[in-house]
Scaffold this active site. Structure first.
Site: not given
Lengths: 179, 179, 179, 179
Positions: C45, C84, C87, C89, C146
């Protein structure tokens, strides 16, 4: 020598003079005992990790910088070297806990005798003492910790090269030949 | 789907439709035959190299991105994969020559059928054809080559995973657990 | 087209088909309203953030990737775009909280409808739906999030170029000419 | 102090003692005269560029490291600072030529009095003299040039801070607050 160069070098000399001489031996022993070595730090401490890891690789160690493409998972038997002046870098606290969880050893290079990271780490190598880092105009923020730690680690590389008799030619052969 | 998403996806589909289907097999064979794999590119092509190398590492290959701290010297028996749309990237020409000198193989991923790098490389994998890259408003500079090459390499990773039956769990175990 | 290329492209198409069409407009409005744009993500990401920020810079925006040398402090009036999939990270949660504290806006690009980051963010742009990311052999870990996010952001760049009529020549002039 | 730390510090002191004292003034004048400053180097010299550019940014300059995502094109009125021990780094020769072509100034920080880059550069700042870099066991390859150049540039930052009276608080405000 110009006053500013002298200022920087005198301060590093002062800090490394009060940093225990046996650190090179202690850190070498930990690095030698590890299967893989991971080194992490944020900002300019992150640059210091790269100086050091490149030389570890040249010297034949399996070493990695946090955040690069080919950095694998840390496992039991590995070593995590954290560079954090304050000992309070958030992401490094998370990383140190994870390293401990999987059974890896953690060593902290830091400016402070006590901190969150110091409590997590198996060994703490304090660069200088708690009195070493009074504010000096011209050397902002973590400058003196970063430079002193860098010079300490370059000395550590010299120590390894001498102790193990690694020829420069051998290191050069491992050095990247593609840019 | 929004017109801009459709524009990007249609263009990639068009390019990968005229890209020979046997490329996945050819590149897999070269990667498997190599002791170490080095992947290089500049700018956004450099980002594509990192997407690919991370997955090669997850899949168990010894792979490196040019320019990272732990990237060692390339030697006889290794493979150098160059990503260059024009085939004329200066530093990559220098690198490809050095790779050949030491006895490594060189494979080029490119947008053009002929170029300086194409002449140096042992194998040329052209992504699309010479007619694939007319200017399209909204997809500036090398956009279509970069995205098409990325999707091709992700497909190549899928190909390797299927062919060798690599379980996702195994890849996840190798994935960095320190950030 | 080879089955693996088709697999990847079909999955991206499926995901971007169920991603609301107005996202390009909403994100463009947020980027235009910001003085400076910061984009952050970890691992692959993080590579997606670089693809996007380079084009924002080419298009004339003041944009930065987290972790690069010249990235300044975020302030009131700025925008923080977090990428992310989960959500969750850790370092991005810390960053999102800091961004909010200083008065910056936070927008999350994510695979999940609810998460810790979704609660912090001012706006959540979910790429696909909660049903989009079932495991697919050959597309390990976050691959589909990604790639779909990357293509969405490339479409967003195309949208900006068309809406503002930015000539490619102008973008090329801003592109790095030193390697 | 441990013998290896002393070895490193003595060698840097020796090199910076024979490096002209007016360099800080000369380089500051060039940096001040430039609209934008670009700094480039390969390998560990590349790490030195990042130490320096981060502080230039903190001090309020528009400065960039070669190869990062947001680095724009160099133009007439800008300055390109090249760090190359040998003065023969291939990609930096190409870059220095391009910088001159567009009308930017080029200054070289190097270990050698004459080289290809020295001929291209508008100004050459030799760190040490041609006799400074005899091989020393434990300090492999470019170690002494890299460390001496780093300390010189840190001194240069101190010089700028003093000369312009930049408060540390001001620098800290510009420092990245997202990790």
């Amino acid at each position: 020598m110009s006053p500013h160069r002298k200022l920087v070098l005198d301060k590093i000399t002062e800090i490394l003079s009060v940093t225990p001489d046996e650190y090179e031996d202690r850190l070498t022993a930990m690095v030698d005992a590890a299967e893989q070595v991971f080194v992490g730090g944020m900002g300019r401490s992150g640059l210091v990790t790269k100086f050091f890891v490149m030389r570890l690789m040249h010297a034949g160690y399996k070493a990695f910088v946090l955040g690069e493409t080919v950095t694998p998972a840390i496992r039991k038997g590995d070593l995590f070297i954290v560079i954090s002046g304050s000992g309070e870098t958030g992401s490094m606290i998370t990383n140190a806990k994870k390293a401990k969880e999987v059974g890896a050893k953690v060593v902290l290079l830091t400016a402070k005798s006590s901190s969150t990271l110091a409590e997590i780490a198996d060994e703490v190598l304090q660069i200088g003492t708690d009195d070493s880092y009074a504010k000096v105009k011209g050397l902002p923020m973590g400058t003196m910790f970063e430079l002193s730690t860098l010079i300490f680690l370059e000395a550590m590389v010299s120590h390894i090269i001498h102790e193990k008799g690694i020829p420069e030619e051998k290191m050069r052969e491992r050095h990247a030949n593609l840019e």
